[in-house]
Design a protein around this motif. Sequence first.
Motif, PDB file in Angstrom:
ATOM      1  N   HIS A 169       0.815  -1.217   0.000  1.00 46.56           N
ATOM      2  CA  HIS A 169       0.000   0.000   0.000  1.00 46.56           C
ATOM      3  C   HIS A 169       0.844   1.261   0.000  1.00 46.56           C
ATOM      4  CE1 HIS A 169       0.851  -0.960   4.247  1.00 46.56           C
ATOM      5  NE2 HIS A 169       0.900   0.359   4.418  1.00 46.56           N
ATOM      6  N   MET A 173      -2.537   6.972   0.749  1.00 50.69           N
ATOM      7  CA  MET A 173      -3.801   6.454   0.218  1.00 50.69           C
ATOM      8  C   MET A 173      -4.555   5.667   1.280  1.00 50.69           C
ATOM      9  SD  MET A 173      -3.014   5.162  -3.691  1.00 50.69           S
ATOM     10  CE  MET A 173      -4.725   4.667  -3.970  1.00 50.69           C
ATOM     11  N   LEU A 174      -3.824   4.857   2.050  1.00 46.31           N
ATOM     12  CA  LEU A 174      -4.465   4.065   3.097  1.00 46.31           C
ATOM     13  C   LEU A 174      -5.079   4.965   4.157  1.00 46.31           C
ATOM     14  CD1 LEU A 174      -5.115   1.367   4.451  1.00 46.31           C
ATOM     15  CD2 LEU A 174      -2.814   1.396   5.450  1.00 46.31           C
ATOM     16  N   CYS A 177      -8.340   6.555   2.827  1.00 45.79           N
ATOM     17  CA  CYS A 177      -9.404   5.714   2.289  1.00 45.79           C
ATOM     18  C   CYS A 177     -10.545   5.546   3.292  1.00 45.79           C
ATOM     19  CB  CYS A 177      -8.844   4.346   1.882  1.00 45.79           C
ATOM     20  SG  CYS A 177      -8.617   3.187   3.246  1.00 45.79           S
ATOM     21  N   TYR A 179     -11.697   2.837   4.677  1.00 43.41           N
ATOM     22  CA  TYR A 179     -11.613   1.702   5.587  1.00 43.41           C
ATOM     23  C   TYR A 179     -11.868   2.169   7.016  1.00 43.41           C
ATOM     24  CZ  TYR A 179      -9.182  -1.254   2.094  1.00 43.41           C
ATOM     25  OH  TYR A 179      -8.839  -2.002   1.004  1.00 43.41           O
ATOM     26  N   LYS A 184      -7.384  -0.101   9.065  1.00 42.43           N
ATOM     27  CA  LYS A 184      -6.177   0.671   8.753  1.00 42.43           C
ATOM     28  C   LYS A 184      -5.071   0.362   9.757  1.00 42.43           C
ATOM     29  CE  LYS A 184      -8.652   4.644   6.789  1.00 42.43           C
ATOM     30  NZ  LYS A 184      -8.840   6.113   6.857  1.00 42.43           N
ATOM     31  N   SER A 195       4.333  -1.297   3.421  1.00 40.10           N
ATOM     32  CA  SER A 195       4.050  -0.235   2.458  1.00 40.10           C
ATOM     33  C   SER A 195       5.076  -0.255   1.335  1.00 40.10           C
ATOM     34  CB  SER A 195       4.089   1.117   3.156  1.00 40.10           C
ATOM     35  OG  SER A 195       5.403   1.414   3.575  1.00 40.10           O
ATOM     36  N   SER A 220      -2.497  -3.655  -2.824  1.00 40.49           N
ATOM     37  CA  SER A 220      -3.882  -3.410  -2.426  1.00 40.49           C
ATOM     38  C   SER A 220      -4.661  -2.826  -3.602  1.00 40.49           C
ATOM     39  CB  SER A 220      -3.919  -2.422  -1.255  1.00 40.49           C
ATOM     40  OG  SER A 220      -5.237  -1.952  -1.045  1.00 40.49           O
ATOM     41  N   ASP A 222      -7.332  -1.136  -3.338  1.00 41.87           N
ATOM     42  CA  ASP A 222      -7.915   0.136  -2.917  1.00 41.87           C
ATOM     43  C   ASP A 222      -6.874   1.188  -2.558  1.00 41.87           C
ATOM     44  OD1 ASP A 222     -10.630  -0.797  -3.066  1.00 41.87           O
ATOM     45  OD2 ASP A 222     -10.294  -1.872  -1.192  1.00 41.87           O
ATOM     46  N   ASN A 223      -5.687   0.759  -2.166  1.00 41.28           N
ATOM     47  CA  ASN A 223      -4.721   1.701  -1.592  1.00 41.28           C
ATOM     48  C   ASN A 223      -3.349   1.652  -2.256  1.00 41.28           C
ATOM     49  OD1 ASN A 223      -6.531   2.633   0.543  1.00 41.28           O
ATOM     50  ND2 ASN A 223      -6.350   0.525   1.280  1.00 41.28           N
ATOM     51  N   ASN A 224      -3.348   1.250  -3.524  1.00 38.83           N
ATOM     52  CA  ASN A 224      -2.100   1.246  -4.277  1.00 38.83           C
ATOM     53  C   ASN A 224      -2.419   1.188  -5.761  1.00 38.83           C
ATOM     54  OD1 ASN A 224       0.670   1.379  -4.517  1.00 38.83           O
ATOM     55  ND2 ASN A 224       1.075  -0.554  -3.475  1.00 38.83           N
TER      56      ASN A 224
END
Length: 264
Positions: A169, A173-174, A177, A179, A184, A195, A220, A222-224
């Motif tokens: 990730h 971004m994480l 997001c 989440y 997280k 990361s 990820s 969603d986060n990458n």
Amino acid sequence: MSMHFSVLASGSTGNAIFVETDQNSFLVDAGLSGKQMEALFQNIGRKIQDLSGILVTHEHSDHIKGIGILARKYGLPVYANEKTWKAMDPLIGNVPLEQKFEFGMEKVQSFGSLDIESFGVSHDAAEPMFYTFHHEGRKLVLVTDTGYVSDRMKGIISNANTYVFESNHDVDMLRMCRYPWSIKRRILSDVGHVSNEDAAIAMSEVFGDQTKSIYLAHLSKDNNMKDLARMSVSQTLESKGIKVGEQFDLLDTDPKKPTQLVAV
């Protein structure tokens, strides 16, 4: 024949890696359905029934979803450590006792000319471990699903020819997001996932003169992003004097498409 491998799938939706020599071939994890796994094998021109066995890293569903069905359908041996077997058993359905084998933590098992070495990682599973493959002087390291890379791990995995290395990730971004904070916190913890930046620092510390390729894995969704992961890792490595594209190749993996079957 040299050692060949393909990252069949890598990501939160499912993980599987194929490794072969002239005498043996193994599947590391089977985190997709049986039909999906069969399609991935067709894609690389290999047959599941020809496998020597399945090696399990840990019991999370994105690593074991297809193990039970493949083991039963094709009569394949399955290797995992004792704690992983206990955690995994209720999740994969019945696997005949004669197909269950123990592969202990920080052990080496030999299959013909292939030596497979297990090593522990830091992840929120029963006893997670990954594998280093040694064949005729070549070394392939698989390491994902870890919150950090310890000095002990670095000693085991250093100076491999090829790495499949987690770059899960982007921290910003994480943090931004949707989440829940509990998720997280788990991802960012020492038993979560590394990361892009932390992965690159660890890569710089295990990189050696034999290292020719690094595959960025378990990104990820969603986060990458592939481009972001490559850029972040490249910048960190270049800042430490390691030249991407000159000293080694930095490559992608995908959650749905296998990488080319290539020699280590």
